[in-house]
Design an enzyme around this catalytic site. Structure first.
Site, short mmCIF file in Angstrom:
data_model
loop_
_atom_site.label_atom_id
_atom_site.label_comp_id
_atom_site.label_asym_id
_atom_site.label_seq_id
_atom_site.Cartn_x
_atom_site.Cartn_y
_atom_site.Cartn_z
N GLU A 192 -8.36 1.83 0.40
CA GLU A 192 -8.39 0.82 -0.66
C GLU A 192 -9.55 1.05 -1.63
OE1 GLU A 192 -5.45 0.27 1.38
OE2 GLU A 192 -7.24 -0.04 2.61
N ASN A 276 -1.85 4.96 3.47
CA ASN A 276 -1.25 4.78 2.15
C ASN A 276 -1.90 5.66 1.09
OD1 ASN A 276 -3.47 2.62 2.60
ND2 ASN A 276 -3.34 2.76 0.38
N ASP A 318 2.20 -0.20 0.69
CA ASP A 318 1.07 -0.08 1.61
C ASP A 318 1.53 -0.01 3.06
OD1 ASP A 318 -1.70 0.06 2.36
OD2 ASP A 318 -1.56 -2.01 3.00
#
Length: 600
Positions: A192, A276, A318
């Site tokens: 992220e 991801n 995700d």
């Protein structure tokens, strides 16, 4: 200080001259009275041969002692037991305790690292840690700040440290490590934050880095031979990753490796999954984004890849592929096969041949899954191995800043990192699942090192037209690719399961219940409410010829981030705060180990 590791345990773990640490560790792992690594064994089966506690008497189970960790964030992972000593870890600041099982859990030693608190806001989805590992008379910890530490198992002294990443650019750690041969295999978190994922091997004795394999990028940095690394049986070819990214987006491409690792000593391969691609806005990274969302098989000696399988090309939701790989030897359509079973965030349960990477089964393990209709299984098709995406649930169907609604599963997947178990007696897998859907709105985001690089707003809620709860605990047949039975739960089941030879399966719930069920029928046989929600993994051991079951409770993790971090905005926690708001009516923060046994 009195040493409380028994002589028998020392003999068991002492490595003969010339023997590898792997052989010594495998000897310990083969002893069901001990629990040496987080997954119980290299195969990740989370199965114990102990049967003193069984389906006929588990209803009499009682808590026999407890231990407070002194930390109030999410407690994932489990304790270890080597001889007469239990090793317990905590979330940040990643304290490790050695407890004397011969002396009422007296603290023999504790290791409390002094980490910079600036790492906390960089950690996605709580400050969890999935535990320590044992090998070669050492305890190995991978701290939140990415420092890998080898501790003397006897006295807790630091033998060596190695820095695996840089929190200032978003690199952190939440995972355990895997000791293999003379190496410690470790991953990295930070998808992220635009981190480029990698797996690294450190020498078990010196801490020296021996190899590092990136998830995407140039062939030499991924440690692939393009003609001898396969995907669905075909060589991946040169520049297989670079050809699927636009420009240099791969350099901040995600594919982090914060999940579980397994090892097959016969095939001499380690297995793990990548996460991801970055960012969560798929419009900013056209292409298949290889090799994010991929099961990888590698040689532990040099890290070279043997085969890959990408489950979710060009991920739009995700659906990290980091969940555990469970290794079994089973009959598959009349032929004995070396299988790998993986329950992916994307809602499909996969069965592959772990030697060749051949895809054998890919079926939904929650009927609510709707983002794809199927995975194409025809090897002659150009779409072989690819999920067939339903346009309505594509998050870039209408461009950026458009909300796609009713996508199942939500970003936290039909199953997140909470590990399943397998019983060779029933040949069933016992899977803790999330029964959750989402709305997903991508937006354009710019990359700045060390700053969030998400690019999406999420809302989560229970799957519609079902029992109204947010989780199930299921039994899965990996050969037929079907659910045998399913237990509905009010909230996601975020605890790792444990199957035993006593014909029972244990798991915990977010409200805080430890439950025991019949491994054949799914009938509930026992429950006990611990002081806080359970996101830890159940384990078992014996001491003085008596079997015990232990679990960490302490609400947190992605599902419990609202409680753990005091968040109230429904969109915080990447949408989990709103989805799990009702948890606060059932549990509160805690950090406790609870140990159970049968009464005298």
């Amino acid at each position: 200080m009195r040493r409380s590791i028994s002589l028998a345990a020392l003999v068991a773990v002492a490595s003969p001259i010339g023997a590898s640490a792997n052989e010594a560790l495998m000897e310990v792992m083969s002893d069901p009275n001990q629990w040496a690594i987080q997954t119980g064994d290299y195969a990740n089966q989370r199965y114990s041969e102990l049967d003193q506690i069984n389906k006929d008497n588990v209803g009499d189970l009682v808590p026999t002692w407890t231990f407070s960790t002194g930390v109030l964030r999410g407690h994932e992972g489990s304790p270890l037991v080597i001889g007469d000593v239990m090793y317990v870890h905590t979330p940040f600041p990643n304290i490790v305790y050695a407890l004397d099982l011969n002396d009422n859990g007296r603290i023999i030693w504790r290791y409390e690292p002094k980490q910079d608190t600036s790492v906390i806001p960089v950690m996605c989805c709580d400050t969890v840690n999935r535990g320590v590992a044992y090998a070669n008379d050492k305890i190995f910890l991978h701290q939140a700040d990415t420092t890998v530490v080898a501790l003397n198992a006897q006295d807790g002294s630091v033998l060596w440290t190695a820095v695996n990443g840089d929190p200032s650019i978003g690199e952190t750690n939440t995972a355990t490590v895997l000791p293999v041969k003379d190496k410690i295999i470790v991953g990295i978190s930070g998808g992220e934050y635009g981190v480029r994922g990698h797996v690294t091997a450190y020498n078990m004795e010196s801490g020296e880095q021996e190899w590092r394999a990136y998830s995407m990028g140039p062939d030499e940095e991924m440690l692939v031979d393009p003609e001898n690394t396969t995907h669905l049986g075909e060589p991946i070819g040169a520049d297989s990753s670079l050809n699927t990214w636009e420009g240099d987006q791969w350099q901040i491409g995600g594919g982090t490796t914060w999940g579980w690792y397994s090892y097959d000593p016969e095939a001499d391969l380690i297995y793990y999954g990548t996460g991801n691609p970055s960012t969560w806005n798929p419009a900013q990274r056209p292409g298949d984004n290889r090799w994010s969302m991929t099961i990888m098989a590698r040689d532990p000696d040099d890290g070279m890849a043997k085969w890959f399988y990408q489950m979710t090309p060009h991920d739009e939701w995700d659906f990290d592929g980091v969940n555990e790989m469970i290794l079994t030897d089973q009959d598959f359509n009349g032929e004995e096969r070396k299988l790998l079973t993986h329950f992916d965030r994307n809602g499909f349960g996969y069965t592959l041949d772990r030697v060749t990477g051949e895809l054998l089964v890919a079926e939904k393990f929650d009927p609510a899954v709707n983002w794809a209709t199927e995975v194409v299984m025809d090897p002659e098709s150009e779409e072989y191995g690819r999920p067939q995406v339903v346009a309505e649930y594509s998050t870039e169907q209408n461009g950026e800043d458009v909300n796609s609604t009713g996508i199942c599963p939500a970003a936290l997947g039909t199953k997140d990192q909470q590990p399943a178990s397998y019983s060779p007696k029933t040949q069933l897998f016992y899977v803790p699942t999330n029964h959750v859907c989402m709305d997903y709105e991508p937006f354009r985001v710019s990359y700045t090192a060390g700053q969030p690089y998400v690019g999406a707003t999420l809302a989560m809620y229970p799957a519609p037209d079902s029992h109204g709860g947010m989780g199930n605990f299921i039994a899965w047949d990996n050969v037929a690719g079907e659910i045998k039975w399913s237990i509905p739960e009010q909230f996601s089941v975020w605890s790792g399961a444990l199957a035993t030879a006593g014909d029972i399966v244990f798991y915990g719930t977010l409200e805080g219940y430890l439950k025991a069920i019949d491994s054949t029928t799914g009938e509930e046989l026992y429950r006990f409410k611990t002081p806080s929600g359970i996101i830890g993994n159940v384990m078992t051991y014996t001491h003085n010829d008596k079997q015990y079951v232990a679990v960490l409770s302490g609400i947190g993790g992605w599902a419990g981030i609202g409680l753990a971090a005091g968040l109230t905005n429904p969109n915080d926690g990447l949408g989990a705060v709103g989805g799990y708001a009702a948890l606060s009516d059932y549990t509160a923060l805690g950090g406790q180990l609870t140990v159970f046994t049968l009464p005298e």
